[in-house]
Design a protein around this motif. Structure first.
Motif, PDB file in Angstrom:
ATOM      1  N   LYS A  26     -21.821  13.364  15.688  1.00  0.00           N
ATOM      2  CA  LYS A  26     -22.612  12.216  16.131  1.00  0.00           C
ATOM      3  C   LYS A  26     -24.088  12.580  16.119  1.00  0.00           C
ATOM      4  CE  LYS A  26     -18.999  10.276  18.992  1.00  0.00           C
ATOM      5  NZ  LYS A  26     -18.605   9.834  20.317  1.00  0.00           N
ATOM      6  N   THR A  27     -24.911  11.634  15.709  1.00  0.00           N
ATOM      7  CA  THR A  27     -26.348  11.867  15.625  1.00  0.00           C
ATOM      8  C   THR A  27     -27.059  11.091  16.717  1.00  0.00           C
ATOM      9  OG1 THR A  27     -26.182  12.156  13.239  1.00  0.00           O
ATOM     10  CG2 THR A  27     -28.357  11.700  14.107  1.00  0.00           C
ATOM     11  N   ARG A  28     -28.052  11.730  17.306  1.00  0.00           N
ATOM     12  CA  ARG A  28     -28.852  11.116  18.365  1.00  0.00           C
ATOM     13  C   ARG A  28     -30.313  11.228  17.957  1.00  0.00           C
ATOM     14  NH1 ARG A  28     -30.920  13.985  23.287  1.00  0.00           N
ATOM     15  NH2 ARG A  28     -31.485  12.383  24.781  1.00  0.00           N
TER      16      ARG A  28
ATOM     17  N   LEU B 235     -45.609   4.786  23.545  1.00  0.00           N
ATOM     18  CA  LEU B 235     -44.532   3.858  23.902  1.00  0.00           C
ATOM     19  C   LEU B 235     -44.749   3.372  25.335  1.00  0.00           C
ATOM     20  CD1 LEU B 235     -41.574   5.893  22.392  1.00  0.00           C
ATOM     21  CD2 LEU B 235     -42.683   3.884  21.414  1.00  0.00           C
ATOM     22  N   PRO B 236     -45.273   2.165  25.506  1.00  0.00           N
ATOM     23  CA  PRO B 236     -45.628   1.694  26.846  1.00  0.00           C
ATOM     24  C   PRO B 236     -44.437   1.456  27.776  1.00  0.00           C
ATOM     25  CG  PRO B 236     -45.846  -0.084  25.272  1.00  0.00           C
ATOM     26  CD  PRO B 236     -45.541   1.167  24.485  1.00  0.00           C
ATOM     27  N   PHE B 237     -43.248   1.229  27.212  1.00  0.00           N
ATOM     28  CA  PHE B 237     -42.092   0.923  28.048  1.00  0.00           C
ATOM     29  C   PHE B 237     -41.114   2.090  28.144  1.00  0.00           C
ATOM     30  CE2 PHE B 237     -43.550  -3.156  26.270  1.00  0.00           C
ATOM     31  CZ  PHE B 237     -43.992  -3.718  27.454  1.00  0.00           C
ATOM     32  N   GLY B 238     -41.578   3.275  27.806  1.00  0.00           N
ATOM     33  CA  GLY B 238     -40.744   4.467  27.936  1.00  0.00           C
ATOM     34  C   GLY B 238     -40.194   4.961  26.616  1.00  0.00           C
ATOM     35  N   ASN B 239     -39.710   6.180  26.636  1.00  0.00           N
ATOM     36  CA  ASN B 239     -39.127   6.802  25.456  1.00  0.00           C
ATOM     37  C   ASN B 239     -37.814   6.116  25.100  1.00  0.00           C
ATOM     38  OD1 ASN B 239     -41.272   8.605  25.541  1.00  0.00           O
ATOM     39  ND2 ASN B 239     -40.159   9.999  26.868  1.00  0.00           N
ATOM     40  N   ARG B 240     -37.474   6.140  23.824  1.00  0.00           N
ATOM     41  CA  ARG B 240     -36.285   5.438  23.336  1.00  0.00           C
ATOM     42  C   ARG B 240     -35.240   6.439  22.861  1.00  0.00           C
ATOM     43  NH1 ARG B 240     -35.941   0.806  25.128  1.00  0.00           N
ATOM     44  NH2 ARG B 240     -34.843   0.032  23.317  1.00  0.00           N
TER      45      ARG B 240
ATOM     46  N   ALA C  24     -24.498   3.101  17.618  1.00  0.00           N
ATOM     47  CA  ALA C  24     -23.456   2.961  18.627  1.00  0.00           C
ATOM     48  C   ALA C  24     -24.045   2.579  19.980  1.00  0.00           C
ATOM     49  CB  ALA C  24     -22.661   4.261  18.756  1.00  0.00           C
ATOM     50  N   ALA C  25     -25.287   2.991  20.223  1.00  0.00           N
ATOM     51  CA  ALA C  25     -25.952   2.676  21.490  1.00  0.00           C
ATOM     52  C   ALA C  25     -27.457   2.881  21.309  1.00  0.00           C
ATOM     53  CB  ALA C  25     -25.430   3.574  22.605  1.00  0.00           C
ATOM     54  N   ALA C  26     -28.224   2.146  22.094  1.00  0.00           N
ATOM     55  CA  ALA C  26     -29.680   2.295  22.056  1.00  0.00           C
ATOM     56  C   ALA C  26     -30.256   1.820  23.375  1.00  0.00           C
ATOM     57  CB  ALA C  26     -30.274   1.494  20.905  1.00  0.00           C
ATOM     58  N   GLY C  27     -31.390   2.380  23.727  1.00  0.00           N
ATOM     59  CA  GLY C  27     -32.031   1.947  24.951  1.00  0.00           C
ATOM     60  C   GLY C  27     -33.120   2.910  25.376  1.00  0.00           C
ATOM     61  N   THR C  28     -33.598   2.713  26.571  1.00  0.00           N
ATOM     62  CA  THR C  28     -34.624   3.581  27.133  1.00  0.00           C
ATOM     63  C   THR C  28     -34.000   4.914  27.516  1.00  0.00           C
ATOM     64  OG1 THR C  28     -35.792   1.653  27.984  1.00  0.00           O
ATOM     65  CG2 THR C  28     -36.356   3.778  28.945  1.00  0.00           C
ATOM     66  N   LEU C  29     -34.667   5.997  27.158  1.00  0.00           N
ATOM     67  CA  LEU C  29     -34.169   7.330  27.467  1.00  0.00           C
ATOM     68  C   LEU C  29     -34.150   7.524  28.974  1.00  0.00           C
ATOM     69  CD1 LEU C  29     -33.356  10.189  26.469  1.00  0.00           C
ATOM     70  CD2 LEU C  29     -35.783  10.752  26.526  1.00  0.00           C
ATOM     71  N   VAL C  30     -32.993   7.854  29.498  1.00  0.00           N
ATOM     72  CA  VAL C  30     -32.863   8.110  30.931  1.00  0.00           C
ATOM     73  C   VAL C  30     -33.360   9.529  31.191  1.00  0.00           C
ATOM     74  CG1 VAL C  30     -31.262   8.303  32.850  1.00  0.00           C
ATOM     75  CG2 VAL C  30     -30.916   6.543  31.117  1.00  0.00           C
ATOM     76  N   GLY C  31     -34.227   9.679  32.129  1.00  0.00           N
ATOM     77  CA  GLY C  31     -34.814  10.985  32.391  1.00  0.00           C
ATOM     78  C   GLY C  31     -36.114  11.145  31.628  1.00  0.00           C
TER      79      GLY C  31
END
Length: 89
Positions: free
Chosen positions: A44-46, A54-59, A70-77
């Motif tokens: 799996k690749t990330r 990036l004003p709304f956080g890392n992706r 498979a999934a996408a969003g704001t990086l938690v942490g």
């Protein structure tokens, strides 16, 4: 954005050399201030896109074994630049 899936294929480092597997690649773009970090684990690749631009956080984007998102969003942490990473001129 076109993203090519990283496959963990073994490749020689030099002619008649040993084989290695590439599991991580980090690209820093000084012009945009973005950092692209590709990781490949268990097929799996990330992709992490980080930077002050990036004003709304890392992706974070995760791809399945077929290369589909498979999934996408704001990086938690918090994105942490690896301590072993050295600048190449």
């Amino acid at each position: 954005m076109l993203v090519r899936v990283l496959h963990v294929d073994c490749m020689p480092i030099k002619p008649n050399g040993s084989l290695c597997s590439i599991k991580e690649q980090i690209v820093e773009d000084l012009a945009s201030g973005l950092i692209l970090q590709f990781e490949c684990e268990n097929g799996k690749t990330r992709l992490v896109i980080a930077g002050r631009a990036l004003p709304f956080g890392n992706r974070e984007i995760i791809f399945d074994m077929d290369g589909r998102e498979a999934a996408a969003g704001t990086l938690v942490g918090e994105f942490r630049r690896p301590s072993w990473l050295k600048e190449v001129s």
